[in-house]
Scaffold this motif. Structure first.
Motif, short mmCIF file in Angstrom:
data_model
loop_
_atom_site.label_atom_id
_atom_site.label_comp_id
_atom_site.label_asym_id
_atom_site.label_seq_id
_atom_site.Cartn_x
_atom_site.Cartn_y
_atom_site.Cartn_z
N GLY A 1 -52.84 31.70 75.43
CA GLY A 1 -51.76 31.46 76.38
C GLY A 1 -50.97 30.21 76.05
N PHE A 2 -51.66 29.15 75.62
CA PHE A 2 -50.98 27.89 75.29
C PHE A 2 -50.09 28.05 74.07
N GLU A 3 -50.60 28.75 73.05
CA GLU A 3 -49.80 28.97 71.85
C GLU A 3 -48.55 29.78 72.16
N GLY A 4 -48.68 30.81 73.00
CA GLY A 4 -47.51 31.58 73.40
C GLY A 4 -46.52 30.72 74.16
N GLY A 5 -47.03 29.84 75.02
CA GLY A 5 -46.16 28.95 75.77
C GLY A 5 -45.43 27.97 74.86
N ILE A 6 -46.13 27.44 73.85
CA ILE A 6 -45.49 26.52 72.89
C ILE A 6 -44.34 27.21 72.15
N ALA A 7 -44.57 28.48 71.76
CA ALA A 7 -43.52 29.22 71.06
C ALA A 7 -42.30 29.42 71.97
N VAL A 8 -42.53 29.69 73.25
CA VAL A 8 -41.42 29.84 74.20
C VAL A 8 -40.65 28.53 74.31
N VAL A 9 -41.37 27.40 74.36
CA VAL A 9 -40.73 26.09 74.46
C VAL A 9 -39.86 25.82 73.23
N ILE A 10 -40.34 26.17 72.05
CA ILE A 10 -39.56 25.95 70.82
C ILE A 10 -38.27 26.76 70.86
N LEU A 11 -38.36 28.03 71.27
CA LEU A 11 -37.16 28.84 71.40
C LEU A 11 -36.21 28.24 72.43
N ALA A 12 -36.76 27.78 73.53
CA ALA A 12 -35.93 27.22 74.61
C ALA A 12 -35.19 25.98 74.15
N ILE A 13 -35.89 25.08 73.45
CA ILE A 13 -35.25 23.85 72.98
C ILE A 13 -34.15 24.17 71.98
N TYR A 14 -34.42 25.09 71.07
CA TYR A 14 -33.41 25.45 70.06
C TYR A 14 -32.15 26.01 70.72
N LEU A 15 -32.32 26.99 71.61
CA LEU A 15 -31.16 27.61 72.25
C LEU A 15 -30.46 26.65 73.19
N ASP A 16 -31.21 25.79 73.86
CA ASP A 16 -30.62 24.82 74.78
C ASP A 16 -29.74 23.83 74.02
N ARG A 17 -30.26 23.26 72.95
CA ARG A 17 -29.49 22.28 72.19
C ARG A 17 -28.29 22.93 71.51
#
Length: 288
Positions: free
Chosen positions: A248-264
């Motif tokens: 679950g944590f690894e999946g969450g980290i991957a979501v965060v990486i996508l979120a930061i990329y698209l947000d910036r």
């Protein structure tokens, strides 16, 4: 006091739509599923390293070297966790949802900005859409589209649209009236005033709406996994079901990486130096 059967009324409406509008929902479902599958194929045609470099170049051009460096490190981490395919599935779902939501929200926001009547009608609908729990959208979506990526996209679009509409309306209404009057004084048609003056000047606000829209779409990734959308949502949901903290944590980290990329990335389109911003400036400098 007798009970008001609001739920039963809604159930009747859903059943009527299912019986009489199945052709429409089948067409929408086919279009969405085909779009998600096609985009997933595009995102996976290159090996992870190749696509990472492409995304890093996009980040370098639009935002700068910091985001490009983050892209390389972040997506390398995703690949090393063996979540590349799941991440691309989620990215395709988010991008399709964001495109559909943007295509719907910006015209509605423009109409609301140009008409007080439309604004008064749209405002309570947006309030309802924003306050309704996201899980509730999945119920009719499953009835209309079964399970899979389609109900996930539909629920995501409905959940993500409000900020796009609101910030588009806010941006256009916030344009200096003197700029509009200057265009009218030169005999510029209303449509050209909209496209050459109001939209370019409102673009930072519109892009902020698109940014928020994408972030809300990403927040639905895990919820969409509950209806079989797969991707990172499926990974997180599997971790929850198995009480597997690591998964679950690894999946969450991957979501965060996508979120930061698209947000910036979307944030830079609206605020930072970029090729798109240069085009907007040219449009503002030549409004008529």
């Amino acid at each position: 006091m007798p009970r008001t059967p609001v739920g039963e009324w809604f159930d009747t409406l859903v059943n009527w739509c299912t019986d009489h509008l199945s052709w429409l929902f089948d067409g929408i479902g086919t279009a969405i599923e085909s779009s998600v599958d096609a985009l997933t194929d595009v995102l996976t045609v290159l090996p992870p390293l190749g696509l990472t470099l492409v995304l890093a170049v996009i980040a370098l051009v639009i935002s700068g070297w910091r985001l490009a460096l983050f892209t390389i490190l972040g997506f390398a981490l995703v690949d090393s966790m063996e979540l590349w395919e799941a991440s691309m599935d989620s990215l395709a779902l988010v991008l399709v949802s964001a495109v559909v939501a943007t295509a719907l929200s910006i015209p509605i926001g423009i109409a609301a900005a140009r008409s007080d009547v439309v604004s008064r009608i749209v405002r309570p609908v947006l309030d309802f859409m924003q306050t309704m729990p996201a899980f509730v959208y999945l119920i009719p979506a499953i009835f209309f589209f079964s399970i899979g990526s389609v109900p996930g996209v539909v629920a995501t679009v409905i959940f993500a649209m409000p900020p796009g509409v609101r910030l588009t309306e806010l941006g256009i209404r916030g344009v200096d009236p003197e700029m509009v009057e200057a265009g009218e004084a030169f005999g510029t048609p209303p449509n050209r005033i909209l496209t050459r003056i109001q939209i370019p000047l409102a673009m930072p606000s519109i892009m902020a709406g698109v940014n928020q829209l994408i972030m809300l779409s990403l927040s639905m990734v895990v919820i969409a996994g509950m209806v079989g959308a797969g991707g990172l949502g499926g990974e997180v949901l599997e971790g929850i079901n198995r009480v597997d903290v690591a998964k679950g944590f690894e999946g969450g980290i991957a979501v965060v990486i996508l979120a930061i990329y698209l947000d910036r990335l979307t944030g830079a389109l609206g605020e930072g130096p970029s090729l798109m911003r240069g085009l907007w400036r040219r449009g503002m400098a030549n409004p008529v």
